[in-house]
Design an enzyme around this catalytic site. Structure first.
Site, PDB file in Angstrom:
ATOM      1  N   THR A 133       0.815  -1.277   0.038  1.00 37.21           N
ATOM      2  CA  THR A 133       0.204  -0.021   0.190  1.00 37.21           C
ATOM      3  C   THR A 133       0.885   1.212   0.034  1.00 37.21           C
ATOM      4  O   THR A 133       0.236   2.296   0.258  1.00 37.21           O
ATOM      5  CB  THR A 133      -0.874  -0.118   1.118  1.00 37.21           C
ATOM      6  OG1 THR A 133      -0.108  -0.094   2.498  1.00 37.21           O
ATOM      7  CG2 THR A 133      -1.794  -1.188   1.075  1.00 37.21           C
ATOM      8  N   GLU A 134       2.069   1.072  -0.282  1.00 33.01           N
ATOM      9  CA  GLU A 134       2.960   2.202  -0.164  1.00 33.01           C
ATOM     10  C   GLU A 134       2.541   3.499  -0.987  1.00 33.01           C
ATOM     11  O   GLU A 134       2.679   4.779  -0.547  1.00 33.01           O
ATOM     12  CB  GLU A 134       4.454   1.868  -0.375  1.00 33.01           C
ATOM     13  CG  GLU A 134       5.078   1.041   0.628  1.00 33.01           C
ATOM     14  CD  GLU A 134       4.811  -0.357   0.486  1.00 33.01           C
ATOM     15  OE1 GLU A 134       5.697  -1.129   1.090  1.00 33.01           O
ATOM     16  OE2 GLU A 134       3.869  -0.644  -0.101  1.00 33.01           O
ATOM     17  N   VAL A 135       2.190   3.167  -2.246  1.00 35.30           N
ATOM     18  CA  VAL A 135       1.892   4.407  -3.135  1.00 35.30           C
ATOM     19  C   VAL A 135       0.568   5.157  -2.624  1.00 35.30           C
ATOM     20  O   VAL A 135       0.467   6.375  -3.042  1.00 35.30           O
ATOM     21  CB  VAL A 135       1.518   3.846  -4.370  1.00 35.30           C
ATOM     22  CG1 VAL A 135       2.765   3.086  -4.989  1.00 35.30           C
ATOM     23  CG2 VAL A 135       0.289   3.003  -4.510  1.00 35.30           C
ATOM     24  N   PHE A 139       4.454   6.933  -0.403  1.00 33.74           N
ATOM     25  CA  PHE A 139       5.776   6.101  -0.365  1.00 33.74           C
ATOM     26  C   PHE A 139       6.067   5.306  -1.485  1.00 33.74           C
ATOM     27  O   PHE A 139       5.152   5.185  -2.579  1.00 33.74           O
ATOM     28  CB  PHE A 139       5.897   5.484   0.748  1.00 33.74           C
ATOM     29  CG  PHE A 139       7.225   5.051   1.528  1.00 33.74           C
ATOM     30  CD1 PHE A 139       8.442   5.896   1.490  1.00 33.74           C
ATOM     31  CD2 PHE A 139       7.511   3.691   2.185  1.00 33.74           C
ATOM     32  CE1 PHE A 139       9.722   5.639   1.848  1.00 33.74           C
ATOM     33  CE2 PHE A 139       8.808   3.339   2.578  1.00 33.74           C
ATOM     34  CZ  PHE A 139       9.586   4.231   2.562  1.00 33.74           C
TER      35      PHE A 139
END
Length: 257
Positions: A133-135, A139
């Site tokens: 889920t970084e985007v 991130f």
């Protein structure tokens, strides 16, 4: 250790994330303790197979966001050192001289999904969600991407990494991210039975060499990979384990690994 437990049972080394109140989120200290635990398991002659497990409802929620917020005031060099710290953990697990099984009893998200990704086998409960889920928080899933591309290929990796969507255990199984889905009441026992099968039936040395080759061959050309494989094939024939295994097979007796 404060955040990680290390236990041995029947030649299985259990490394357990023990920060349930923070959903086993990763911080510098947690990564440090995981590295120490895997180093210990690597050298422990009582351990033949390693299980990575977790306490609480979540397997691992990824990076501790409060910790990430603190890092924003760091210099580039300080952030690079911290990034290398996580990189070293992922590489350590991926190349460990022993088989590593992830026992996923809850959600594995972002860096937590990365932890599962670098393990050799992943057993999960049906309710667990997986995703990078970084985007969605500005991130990037930088380090895990290197391993995920190897594991499931470019098309599915792009879908997971660029959308940041969470997927079910069933979908994760279909795309090759996990190996088996097991009800929560049976998870620990199923993992133990599988680990015991590896321990009983397989040479630890052979599994180590095979795992090492799996990590190295993708970076080689076809000819380089075949030459490397031929050399390892020849080397394996001279090992004590190979002699022991072939002798036991020909004489129809059980081999004690």
């Amino acid at each position: 250790m404060q955040f990680v437990k290390y236990e041995i049972e029947d030649r299985i080394g259990y490394i357990t994330l023990n920060r349930p109140e923070k959903r086993n989120a990763l911080s510098y200290e947690v990564v440090t303790e995981l590295k120490e635990a895997f180093s210990r398991a690597s050298e422990d002659e009582q351990v033949k197979v390693v299980v990575l497990a977790a306490e609480g409802k979540a397997f691992c929620a990824g990076a501790d966001l409060a910790y990430i917020q603190q890092l924003q005031s760091n210099t580039f060099e300080e952030n690079l050192e911290d990034s290398n710290h996580l990189k070293e953990l992922f590489y350590q697990i991926y190349t460990l001289n022993k088989v590593v099984i992830a026992q996923v009893q809850g959600h594995a998200i972002a860096g937590g999904c990365g932890l599962a990704t670098v393990c050799d086998f992943v057993f999960s409960v049906p309710e667990a969600k997986f995703g990078y889920t970084e985007v969605r928080i500005g991130f990037i899933p930088a380090i895990v991407k290197v391993f995920l591309l190897r594991k499931i290929g470019e098309m599915k990796s792009k879908e997971l990494l660029l959308t940041g969507e969470l997927i079910t255990a069933s979908d994760a199984s279909n795309c090759g991210l996990i190996n088996k889905i097991v009800n929560v009441t049976q998870l620990k026992e199923e993992v133990k039975v599988f680990a015991e099968m590896l321990i009983k039936n397989n040479s630890g040395q052979s599994m180590e060499f095979t795992k090492k080759m799996i990590a190295k061959v993708p970076e080689m050309s076809l000819e380089e990979g075949l030459d490397y494989a031929a050399r390892k094939n020849a080397e394996a024939r001279a090992t004590d384990d190979c002699r022991k295994g072939i002798n036991s097979f020909l004489n129809k007796v059980s081999v004690n690994w």
